[in-house]
Design an enzyme around this catalytic site. Sequence first.
Site, PDB file in Angstrom:
ATOM      1  N   ASP A 239      43.976  49.073  40.066  1.00  0.00           N
ATOM      2  CA  ASP A 239      43.082  48.971  41.355  1.00  0.00           C
ATOM      3  C   ASP A 239      43.213  50.110  42.436  1.00  0.00           C
ATOM      4  O   ASP A 239      42.077  50.659  42.718  1.00  0.00           O
ATOM      5  CB  ASP A 239      42.924  47.495  42.034  1.00  0.00           C
ATOM      6  CG  ASP A 239      42.983  46.514  40.748  1.00  0.00           C
ATOM      7  OD1 ASP A 239      41.927  46.044  40.897  1.00  0.00           O
ATOM      8  OD2 ASP A 239      43.948  46.038  40.484  1.00  0.00           O
TER       9      ASP A 239
ATOM     10  N   THR B 151      36.984  45.098  39.639  1.00  0.00           N
ATOM     11  CA  THR B 151      38.325  45.593  38.941  1.00  0.00           C
ATOM     12  C   THR B 151      39.501  44.443  38.987  1.00  0.00           C
ATOM     13  O   THR B 151      40.456  44.609  38.403  1.00  0.00           O
ATOM     14  CB  THR B 151      38.956  46.825  39.187  1.00  0.00           C
ATOM     15  OG1 THR B 151      39.230  46.751  40.756  1.00  0.00           O
ATOM     16  CG2 THR B 151      37.937  47.947  39.041  1.00  0.00           C
TER      17      THR B 151
ATOM     18  N   PHE C  61      43.272  39.826  30.991  1.00  0.00           N
ATOM     19  CA  PHE C  61      43.748  38.896  32.337  1.00  0.00           C
ATOM     20  C   PHE C  61      42.416  38.675  33.218  1.00  0.00           C
ATOM     21  O   PHE C  61      42.203  37.603  33.594  1.00  0.00           O
ATOM     22  CB  PHE C  61      44.769  39.996  32.848  1.00  0.00           C
ATOM     23  CG  PHE C  61      45.251  39.199  34.271  1.00  0.00           C
ATOM     24  CD1 PHE C  61      46.196  38.228  34.205  1.00  0.00           C
ATOM     25  CD2 PHE C  61      44.636  39.952  35.399  1.00  0.00           C
ATOM     26  CE1 PHE C  61      46.520  37.570  35.649  1.00  0.00           C
ATOM     27  CE2 PHE C  61      45.202  39.279  36.821  1.00  0.00           C
ATOM     28  CZ  PHE C  61      46.041  38.388  36.733  1.00  0.00           C
ATOM     29  N   ASN C  62      41.818  39.766  33.640  1.00  0.00           N
ATOM     30  CA  ASN C  62      40.597  39.471  34.560  1.00  0.00           C
ATOM     31  C   ASN C  62      39.620  38.347  34.061  1.00  0.00           C
ATOM     32  O   ASN C  62      39.450  37.617  35.044  1.00  0.00           O
ATOM     33  CB  ASN C  62      39.863  40.729  34.850  1.00  0.00           C
ATOM     34  CG  ASN C  62      40.797  41.927  35.590  1.00  0.00           C
ATOM     35  OD1 ASN C  62      41.834  41.482  36.374  1.00  0.00           O
ATOM     36  ND2 ASN C  62      40.288  42.999  35.562  1.00  0.00           N
TER      37      ASN C  62
ATOM     38  N   ASP D 260      41.626  43.335  43.339  1.00  0.00           N
ATOM     39  CA  ASP D 260      42.961  42.682  43.547  1.00  0.00           C
ATOM     40  C   ASP D 260      44.262  43.621  43.375  1.00  0.00           C
ATOM     41  O   ASP D 260      44.974  43.055  42.722  1.00  0.00           O
ATOM     42  CB  ASP D 260      43.083  41.364  42.442  1.00  0.00           C
ATOM     43  CG  ASP D 260      43.096  42.014  41.036  1.00  0.00           C
ATOM     44  OD1 ASP D 260      42.592  43.298  40.734  1.00  0.00           O
ATOM     45  OD2 ASP D 260      43.650  41.230  40.183  1.00  0.00           O
TER      46      ASP D 260
ATOM     47  N   ASN E 163      45.883  39.601  40.661  1.00  0.00           N
ATOM     48  CA  ASN E 163      47.318  40.252  40.340  1.00  0.00           C
ATOM     49  C   ASN E 163      48.253  39.653  41.232  1.00  0.00           C
ATOM     50  O   ASN E 163      49.522  39.356  40.783  1.00  0.00           O
ATOM     51  CB  ASN E 163      47.306  41.640  40.911  1.00  0.00           C
ATOM     52  CG  ASN E 163      46.550  42.479  39.712  1.00  0.00           C
ATOM     53  OD1 ASN E 163      46.585  42.121  38.368  1.00  0.00           O
ATOM     54  ND2 ASN E 163      45.981  43.480  39.865  1.00  0.00           N
TER      55      ASN E 163
ATOM     56  N   HIS F 267      43.783  50.836  33.350  1.00  0.00           N
ATOM     57  CA  HIS F 267      42.430  49.997  33.124  1.00  0.00           C
ATOM     58  C   HIS F 267      41.451  50.397  34.233  1.00  0.00           C
ATOM     59  O   HIS F 267      40.442  50.820  33.877  1.00  0.00           O
ATOM     60  CB  HIS F 267      42.922  48.786  33.565  1.00  0.00           C
ATOM     61  CG  HIS F 267      43.999  48.181  32.325  1.00  0.00           C
ATOM     62  ND1 HIS F 267      44.001  48.031  30.880  1.00  0.00           N
ATOM     63  CD2 HIS F 267      45.314  47.986  32.470  1.00  0.00           C
ATOM     64  CE1 HIS F 267      45.007  47.570  30.429  1.00  0.00           C
ATOM     65  NE2 HIS F 267      46.117  47.567  31.449  1.00  0.00           N
ATOM     66  N   ASP F 268      41.972  49.868  35.366  1.00  0.00           N
ATOM     67  CA  ASP F 268      40.680  49.897  36.411  1.00  0.00           C
ATOM     68  C   ASP F 268      40.010  51.246  36.761  1.00  0.00           C
ATOM     69  O   ASP F 268      38.728  51.158  37.009  1.00  0.00           O
ATOM     70  CB  ASP F 268      41.207  49.333  37.810  1.00  0.00           C
ATOM     71  CG  ASP F 268      41.647  47.882  37.491  1.00  0.00           C
ATOM     72  OD1 ASP F 268      41.368  47.129  36.497  1.00  0.00           O
ATOM     73  OD2 ASP F 268      42.430  47.169  38.207  1.00  0.00           O
TER      74      ASP F 268
HETATM   75  C1  BDR Z   1      43.664  44.190  34.461  1.00  0.00           C
HETATM   76  O1  BDR Z   1      44.648  43.098  34.856  1.00  0.00           O
HETATM   77  C2  BDR Z   1      45.129  43.583  36.003  1.00  0.00           C
HETATM   78  O2  BDR Z   1      46.686  43.142  35.902  1.00  0.00           O
HETATM   79  C3  BDR Z   1      45.223  44.991  36.146  1.00  0.00           C
HETATM   80  O3  BDR Z   1      44.700  45.465  37.717  1.00  0.00           O
HETATM   81  C4  BDR Z   1      43.607  45.225  35.526  1.00  0.00           C
HETATM   82  O4  BDR Z   1      42.442  45.096  36.167  1.00  0.00           O
HETATM   83  C5  BDR Z   1      44.008  44.635  32.935  1.00  0.00           C
HETATM   84  O5  BDR Z   1      44.074  43.483  32.129  1.00  0.00           O
HETATM   85 CA    CA Z   2      42.624  44.688  38.558  1.00  0.00          CA
END
Ligand code: BDR
Ligand code: CA
Length: 316
Positions: A18, A126, A167-168, A13, A42, A240-241
């Site tokens: 990402d 991701t 979040f994801n 996303d 996102n 993160h990703d």
């Molecule tokens: C995740 O949330 C999204 O905002 C980022 O792309 C990442 O995949 C981190 O919590």
């Molecule tokens: Ca992401």
Amino acid sequence: MTMKKRPVILDGDPGHDDAIAWVVAASVPEFDIKAITTVAGNQTLAKVTYNAQRIAALLHLDVPVAKGRPVPLMSDLIIAPNFHGQSGLDGPQLPEPARGVSPLSAIEMMAKVLRESEEKVTIIATGPQTNVGALLLTHPELKDKIEVISTMGGGIRNGNWTPAAEFNILVDPEASYIENVSGVPLQMCGLDVTEQAIVYPEDWEKIRALGNPVAKVVAEWFDFFFIHLSELGWKGATLHDPCAVLSLVHPEIFDIRDYYVITELGGQYTRGETVADVYGITGNKPNCRAVVGLDREKFVDYLIEACRTYDGWEVE
Ligand code: BDR
Ligand code: CA
């Protein structure tokens, strides 16, 4: 001798991290990227799909881009403009798409790639796990064609959108749960590792200094991504990703543990938590390779090396 390539689907996303994950993935010689699939997270599906097309153009990735699910399986969509801006990928100008969106949906595209591949396929997911969850529900006969689902999502110690949930996974807990119980090999980069994957401004200045067109864009993505993170008190960008990519390619720099992990679907305060049986209390067999730590400096070195592979590229 020709190198045996590993077929890969990139599902996400984009989203700054990402996008950087895809910069890294596209630099890996043993990866054969078969398709890009998008999922609402996102930002809205339309925005992240347009971003995916533009990232593909930037990276000269001539692969189909297929649009996924516009909403999670059962929840209302949550988006993250505070981190990624109104476009979902605010910051540098990007080239316009070089090809249109596939007429196949993300799930149809994933199924096609799996069906047609002689080798097992690696899915790097991701964003919210909506597309992958829907794929597993609708095409259980293709599970054996999946080498591993490498995800960024969750966290054993903590969340980032609620105290318990990342979040994801919070966006689509049911999709994550479907993965947990699928029997497909899972590798999970949760916040345990990704909040250690900190890239400091002096690190991305080294990327900018490479001077190639992709590295310049990556540095500007960092500039934007860091704005909100710095307001939250971070001294660098939690990247993160890209962990979901680099933990496949360089597992030796990561701390990886086999755990039984299950996503909380109810819970007054804990919906979307990825509950890990760290002490083996339940007696359930591990279903997940949980990535919980990394050598940060080596991670940054590999990130810079990935950006260096674009040296010599012309400015579009
Ligand atoms: C995740 O949330 C999204 O905002 C980022 O792309 C990442 O995949 C981190 O919590
Ligand atoms: Ca992401």
